[in-house]
Design an enzyme around this catalytic site. Structure first.
Site, PDB file in Angstrom:
ATOM      1  N   GLY A  42       2.790  -0.815 -33.471  1.00 41.46           N
ATOM      2  CA  GLY A  42       2.008  -1.507 -34.562  1.00 41.46           C
ATOM      3  C   GLY A  42       1.222  -0.380 -35.554  1.00 41.46           C
ATOM      4  O   GLY A  42       1.572  -0.443 -36.878  1.00 41.46           O
ATOM      5  N   GLU A  54       0.752  -1.261  -0.109  1.00 43.09           N
ATOM      6  CA  GLU A  54      -0.150  -0.074   0.014  1.00 43.09           C
ATOM      7  C   GLU A  54       0.935   1.190   0.137  1.00 43.09           C
ATOM      8  O   GLU A  54       1.925   1.309   0.520  1.00 43.09           O
ATOM      9  CB  GLU A  54      -0.755   0.064   1.232  1.00 43.09           C
ATOM     10  CG  GLU A  54      -2.226  -0.800   1.118  1.00 43.09           C
ATOM     11  CD  GLU A  54      -2.897  -0.724   2.163  1.00 43.09           C
ATOM     12  OE1 GLU A  54      -2.983   0.369   3.004  1.00 43.09           O
ATOM     13  OE2 GLU A  54      -3.912  -1.654   2.221  1.00 43.09           O
ATOM     14  N   LYS A 108      -6.605   2.562 -41.344  1.00 40.33           N
ATOM     15  CA  LYS A 108      -6.145   1.465 -40.233  1.00 40.33           C
ATOM     16  C   LYS A 108      -7.370   0.670 -39.755  1.00 40.33           C
ATOM     17  O   LYS A 108      -8.501   1.218 -39.312  1.00 40.33           O
ATOM     18  CB  LYS A 108      -5.397   2.047 -39.414  1.00 40.33           C
ATOM     19  CG  LYS A 108      -5.069   1.185 -38.241  1.00 40.33           C
ATOM     20  CD  LYS A 108      -4.342   1.905 -37.161  1.00 40.33           C
ATOM     21  CE  LYS A 108      -5.046   2.036 -35.781  1.00 40.33           C
ATOM     22  NZ  LYS A 108      -4.335   2.632 -34.810  1.00 40.33           N
ATOM     23  N   ARG A 113      -7.958  -2.046 -36.758  1.00 40.70           N
ATOM     24  CA  ARG A 113      -7.099  -2.585 -35.419  1.00 40.70           C
ATOM     25  C   ARG A 113      -7.793  -4.227 -35.507  1.00 40.70           C
ATOM     26  O   ARG A 113      -8.852  -4.345 -35.131  1.00 40.70           O
ATOM     27  CB  ARG A 113      -7.506  -1.851 -34.180  1.00 40.70           C
ATOM     28  CG  ARG A 113      -6.465  -2.233 -32.961  1.00 40.70           C
ATOM     29  CD  ARG A 113      -6.459  -1.378 -31.963  1.00 40.70           C
ATOM     30  NE  ARG A 113      -5.678  -0.389 -32.027  1.00 40.70           N
ATOM     31  CZ  ARG A 113      -4.144  -0.509 -31.790  1.00 40.70           C
ATOM     32  NH1 ARG A 113      -3.803  -1.829 -31.548  1.00 40.70           N
ATOM     33  NH2 ARG A 113      -3.364   0.575 -32.161  1.00 40.70           N
ATOM     34  N   ASP A 138       1.187  11.094 -34.623  1.00 36.43           N
ATOM     35  CA  ASP A 138       0.079  10.426 -33.642  1.00 36.43           C
ATOM     36  C   ASP A 138       0.226  11.173 -32.146  1.00 36.43           C
ATOM     37  O   ASP A 138       1.138  11.853 -31.895  1.00 36.43           O
ATOM     38  CB  ASP A 138       0.290   9.001 -33.611  1.00 36.43           C
ATOM     39  CG  ASP A 138      -1.218   8.109 -33.571  1.00 36.43           C
ATOM     40  OD1 ASP A 138      -2.100   8.891 -33.037  1.00 36.43           O
ATOM     41  OD2 ASP A 138      -1.080   7.197 -33.726  1.00 36.43           O
TER      42      ASP A 138
HETATM   43  C1  R5P Z   1      -5.005   5.087 -31.104  1.00 39.03           C
HETATM   44  O1  R5P Z   1      -6.137   5.526 -31.263  1.00 39.03           O
HETATM   45  C2  R5P Z   1      -3.881   6.095 -30.829  1.00 39.03           C
HETATM   46  O2  R5P Z   1      -3.901   7.299 -31.055  1.00 39.03           O
HETATM   47  C3  R5P Z   1      -2.465   5.524 -31.021  1.00 39.03           C
HETATM   48  O3  R5P Z   1      -2.716   5.317 -32.648  1.00 39.03           O
HETATM   49  C4  R5P Z   1      -2.325   4.081 -30.812  1.00 39.03           C
HETATM   50  O4  R5P Z   1      -2.515   4.020 -29.268  1.00 39.03           O
HETATM   51  C5  R5P Z   1      -1.355   3.610 -31.020  1.00 39.03           C
HETATM   52  O5  R5P Z   1      -1.107   2.081 -30.387  1.00 39.03           O
HETATM   53  P1  R5P Z   1      -0.100   1.043 -30.994  1.00 39.03           P
HETATM   54  O6  R5P Z   1       1.198   1.736 -31.014  1.00 39.03           O
HETATM   55  O7  R5P Z   1      -0.024  -0.034 -30.018  1.00 39.03           O
HETATM   56  O8  R5P Z   1      -0.505   0.804 -32.510  1.00 39.03           O
END
Ligand code: R5P
Length: 311
Positions: free
Chosen positions: A225, A39, A192, A194, A218
């Site tokens: 990924g 804790e 993209k 997912r 981003d």
């Molecule tokens: C998604 O909505 C975020 O803006 C990023 O594109 C995402 O979190 C990137 O995740 P990763 O690097 O695992 O593809």
């Protein structure tokens, strides 16, 4: 005794020290001494009665621990009669779950907002929130800063030419547009899909990258990924040089290796999340946004406009 005082949690010491030294204010003393069962125990070692307090804590790398530590710090400050408690959260963890996009899923961004306010936070200063609308989950002021000025400056130093700023998914359109306008480049977007939390696939590039320099932008990079598949798609479509810029480098697992082996020539990221030494790589350049947060804190203290930092 100054009316304002800064404290930091334990998630990102170097950031907190840089911010404190930019402001010319020392960090207040806190005793952190976990109980044997794990804790968290903290004791504020300064008088905060009637004072305006800023608490710095990024919620990443071990988000559950650092979020809890932040809540406990805020609670201690509230019970010590701080007048106001502004939380400086460079990376607002749990922000990606910001809507019910499947049945029976939580909205953790709202939950964290409620937890912060219940603990006693009176203001949040953060950066590049995953979605600007998260500000509406709070009924206290939220100042959402942008890393763009410092990341874009670092990109310009790479000597980019005939630039296309690419949103690697539809969620990144807004941030990529802002970079395109800042860097006077064209704008394009990737569609993209997912497949899982670690796997993505690119279905189409909307825009022309052939023979041109591409900057993938981003708000965050987690497993890498999204950026790696976007970079591969751009390479296949004939892009010349490929760069990436993002604010929050979560960089989990082998993300850095994947990015380093991808067609991305240079990765520019901010220091909202600490980059452990073992994750450092010559392709990755970290630029500090502590100055921007310092300016944000200064504006809060002097009741100046925060948007003036970005104009
Ligand atoms: C998604 O909505 C975020 O803006 C990023 O594109 C995402 O979190 C990137 O995740 P990763 O690097 O695992 O593809």
């Amino acid at each position: 005794m100054s009316q304002h005082i800064l404290f930091s949690g334990t998630s990102h010491h170097s950031f907190a020290s840089e911010l404190a030294s930019y402001l010319g204010m020392p960090l207040g003393q806190v005793l952190f001494q976990p109980f044997p069962d794990g804790e968290i125990y903290v004791q504020i070692q300064e008088n905060v009665r009637g004072r305006d307090v800023f608490v710095i804590q990024t919620v990443a790398r071990d988000p559950n621990y650092y979020l809890m530590e932040l809540l406990i710090l805020i609670d201690a400050l509230k019970r010590a009669s701080a007048k106001s408690i502004s939380t400086v959260i460079p990376y607002f963890g749990y922000s990606r779950q910001d809507r019910k996009d499947k049945p029976r899923v939580p909205i953790t961004a709202k939950l964290v907002a409620d937890l912060l306010v219940t603990a006693g936070a009176t203001r949040v200063l953060t950066m590049d929130l995953h979605a600007g609308q998260i500000q509406g989950f709070f009924d206290i002021p939220v100042d959402n800063l942008y890393a763009r000025p410092v990341l874009a400056d670092a990109v310009l130093k790479l000597g980019v030419k005939d630039l296309v700023v690419m949103a690697p998914d539809l969620g990144a359109i807004k941030i990529a547009r802002a970079y395109a306008s800042h860097l006077k480049g064209e704008f394009a977007v990737i569609d993209k899909r997912r497949l899982s939390s670690e796997e993505v696939s690119v279905t189409a590039i909307i825009g022309n990258v052939e023979g041109r320099d591409v900057l993938l932008v981003d708000d965050m990079c987690s497993t890498g990924g999204t950026l790696v598949s976007a970079a591969e798609a751009c390479k296949k479509a004939g892009a010349h040089r490929i760069f990436a810029a993002f604010t929050h480098g979560l960089l989990v697992g082998d993300a850095v290796t994947k990015l380093a082996e991808s067609p991305i020539e240079k990765i520019i990221m901010s220091n909202t999340v600490p980059l452990p030494e073992m994750l450092q790589h010559p392709k990755v350049e970290v630029v500090s946004v502590a100055r921007l947060f310092g300016e944000g804190v200064r504006c809060v203290i002097s009741a100046d406009s925060i948007s003036s930092i970005f104009n």
